[in-house]
Design a protein around this motif. Structure first.
Motif, PDB file in Angstrom:
ATOM      1  N   PHE A  16      12.379  10.733  -7.940  1.00 30.07           N
ATOM      2  CA  PHE A  16      11.491  11.071  -6.927  1.00 30.07           C
ATOM      3  C   PHE A  16      10.994   9.751  -6.236  1.00 30.07           C
ATOM      4  CE2 PHE A  16       6.945  10.707  -5.698  1.00 30.07           C
ATOM      5  CZ  PHE A  16       6.799  11.578  -4.935  1.00 30.07           C
ATOM      6  N   LEU A  17      10.916   8.624  -7.086  1.00 31.82           N
ATOM      7  CA  LEU A  17      10.575   7.490  -6.622  1.00 31.82           C
ATOM      8  C   LEU A  17      11.678   6.902  -5.573  1.00 31.82           C
ATOM      9  CD1 LEU A  17       9.114   5.500  -9.688  1.00 31.82           C
ATOM     10  CD2 LEU A  17       7.731   6.370  -7.573  1.00 31.82           C
ATOM     11  N   ALA A  26       3.943   9.845  -7.821  1.00 32.98           N
ATOM     12  CA  ALA A  26       4.716  10.061  -8.910  1.00 32.98           C
ATOM     13  C   ALA A  26       4.065  10.209 -10.274  1.00 32.98           C
ATOM     14  CB  ALA A  26       5.908   9.110  -9.242  1.00 32.98           C
ATOM     15  N   SER A  27       3.027   9.426 -10.574  1.00 35.86           N
ATOM     16  CA  SER A  27       1.930   9.533 -11.669  1.00 35.86           C
ATOM     17  C   SER A  27       1.366  10.799 -11.793  1.00 35.86           C
ATOM     18  CB  SER A  27       1.215   8.171 -11.774  1.00 35.86           C
ATOM     19  OG  SER A  27       2.022   7.169 -11.843  1.00 35.86           O
ATOM     20  N   ARG A  28       1.003  11.154 -10.728  1.00 36.59           N
ATOM     21  CA  ARG A  28       0.180  12.496 -10.660  1.00 36.59           C
ATOM     22  C   ARG A  28       1.104  13.696 -11.140  1.00 36.59           C
ATOM     23  NH1 ARG A  28      -2.579   9.973  -6.301  1.00 36.59           N
ATOM     24  NH2 ARG A  28      -1.047  10.668  -4.714  1.00 36.59           N
ATOM     25  N   ARG A  29       2.309  13.818 -10.734  1.00 40.01           N
ATOM     26  CA  ARG A  29       3.499  14.644 -10.575  1.00 40.01           C
ATOM     27  C   ARG A  29       3.798  14.829 -12.216  1.00 40.01           C
ATOM     28  NH1 ARG A  29       6.709  16.431  -5.833  1.00 40.01           N
ATOM     29  NH2 ARG A  29       5.297  16.137  -4.194  1.00 40.01           N
ATOM     30  N   TRP A  30       4.184  13.552 -12.780  1.00 43.00           N
ATOM     31  CA  TRP A  30       4.532  13.409 -13.930  1.00 43.00           C
ATOM     32  C   TRP A  30       3.767  12.677 -15.197  1.00 43.00           C
ATOM     33  CZ3 TRP A  30       7.635  13.129  -9.586  1.00 43.00           C
ATOM     34  CH2 TRP A  30       8.223  14.114  -9.307  1.00 43.00           C
ATOM     35  N   ASP A  31       3.791  13.116 -16.246  1.00 42.96           N
ATOM     36  CA  ASP A  31       3.132  12.146 -17.278  1.00 42.96           C
ATOM     37  C   ASP A  31       3.776  11.062 -17.866  1.00 42.96           C
ATOM     38  OD1 ASP A  31       1.293  11.690 -19.462  1.00 42.96           O
ATOM     39  OD2 ASP A  31       2.153  12.951 -20.798  1.00 42.96           O
ATOM     40  N   LEU A  32       3.620   9.940 -16.969  1.00 42.20           N
ATOM     41  CA  LEU A  32       4.248   8.855 -17.209  1.00 42.20           C
ATOM     42  C   LEU A  32       3.257   7.749 -18.033  1.00 42.20           C
ATOM     43  CD1 LEU A  32       5.705   8.146 -13.576  1.00 42.20           C
ATOM     44  CD2 LEU A  32       6.739   9.158 -15.701  1.00 42.20           C
ATOM     45  N   ARG A  56       0.787  -1.395  -0.070  1.00 45.13           N
ATOM     46  CA  ARG A  56      -0.027   0.141  -0.204  1.00 45.13           C
ATOM     47  C   ARG A  56       0.831   1.322  -0.017  1.00 45.13           C
ATOM     48  NH1 ARG A  56      -3.055  -3.215   3.271  1.00 45.13           N
ATOM     49  NH2 ARG A  56      -2.236  -2.288   5.145  1.00 45.13           N
ATOM     50  N   ALA A  57       2.006   1.264   0.729  1.00 42.97           N
ATOM     51  CA  ALA A  57       2.735   2.436   0.867  1.00 42.97           C
ATOM     52  C   ALA A  57       3.579   2.642  -0.793  1.00 42.97           C
ATOM     53  CB  ALA A  57       3.949   2.347   2.049  1.00 42.97           C
ATOM     54  N   LEU A  58       3.970   1.582  -1.048  1.00 49.09           N
ATOM     55  CA  LEU A  58       4.607   1.529  -2.386  1.00 49.09           C
ATOM     56  C   LEU A  58       3.729   2.313  -3.459  1.00 49.09           C
ATOM     57  CD1 LEU A  58       6.870  -1.581  -2.522  1.00 49.09           C
ATOM     58  CD2 LEU A  58       7.450   0.904  -1.692  1.00 49.09           C
ATOM     59  N   THR A  59       2.366   1.730  -3.354  1.00 48.67           N
ATOM     60  CA  THR A  59       1.508   2.229  -4.448  1.00 48.67           C
ATOM     61  C   THR A  59       1.167   3.446  -4.117  1.00 48.67           C
ATOM     62  OG1 THR A  59       0.328  -0.077  -4.422  1.00 48.67           O
ATOM     63  CG2 THR A  59      -1.050   1.582  -5.104  1.00 48.67           C
ATOM     64  N   GLN A  60       0.988   3.999  -2.800  1.00 46.69           N
ATOM     65  CA  GLN A  60       0.903   5.713  -2.559  1.00 46.69           C
ATOM     66  C   GLN A  60       2.018   6.524  -3.393  1.00 46.69           C
ATOM     67  OE1 GLN A  60       0.323   5.628   1.469  1.00 46.69           O
ATOM     68  NE2 GLN A  60      -1.906   5.288   1.531  1.00 46.69           N
ATOM     69  N   ILE A  61       3.253   6.068  -2.990  1.00 47.42           N
ATOM     70  CA  ILE A  61       4.207   6.519  -3.528  1.00 47.42           C
ATOM     71  C   ILE A  61       4.360   6.655  -5.200  1.00 47.42           C
ATOM     72  CG2 ILE A  61       6.651   6.604  -3.955  1.00 47.42           C
ATOM     73  CD1 ILE A  61       6.876   5.334  -0.735  1.00 47.42           C
TER      74      ILE A  61
END
Length: 146
Positions: free
Chosen positions: A109-110, A66-72, A57-62
């Protein structure tokens, strides 16, 4: 998005070769692989513990941040637990994006957040005994840029 926490060893080259395969919208893939390092010259093994469920769950949140901040286009977090020998891969992140800047920034970031916020506990095993690895101020300081 792929998030995996596993005990078994993995081949970083094979993981990277499979990451993003068949995608035509990716212009950049950035990856980082962390290895067990022997700073003291006496490390026999590194033991990594975690709480299943909580860790994922913690890794998914991180990853979602990252996906919200950058267009991945895609991202992967692969982290091991259990007993690891010196030189073995501990973890790997990979990011894929249309452009390199997003892929590099997201991977960076990750790594910063995984180093300080992922719920893993590490214990160094040497001939003289075992020692829990303490958090480093430098890892916390690295988060201030985000």
């Amino acid at each position: 998005m792929r998030i995996t926490v596993q005990e078994r060893a993995f081949d970083p080259a094979q993981e990277l070769a499979q990451f993003g395969t068949g995608r035509r919208d990716i212009g950049a893939v950035v990856s980082f692989t962390g290895l067990v390092r022997d700073d003291s010259g006496s490390l026999q093994a590194l033991e990594i513990e975690h709480y299943p469920g909580m860790t994922e769950r913690a890794l998914t949140q991180i990853a979602e941040e990252a996906s919200r901040r950058w267009d991945l286009a895609d991202l992967m977090i692969l982290h091991r637990h259990g007993m690891l020998a010196v030189g073995e891969p501990i973890m790997m992140v990979a990011t894929a994006a249309r452009h390199r800047a997003a892929a590099f920034a997201a991977a960076d970031f990750l790594m910063d957040f995984l180093k300080s916020r992922a719920p893993f506990w590490k214990r160094e095993i040497t001939a003289s005994g075992t020692t829990w690895v303490a958090a480093k101020d430098s890892d916390e300081d690295a988060l201030t840029r985000w």
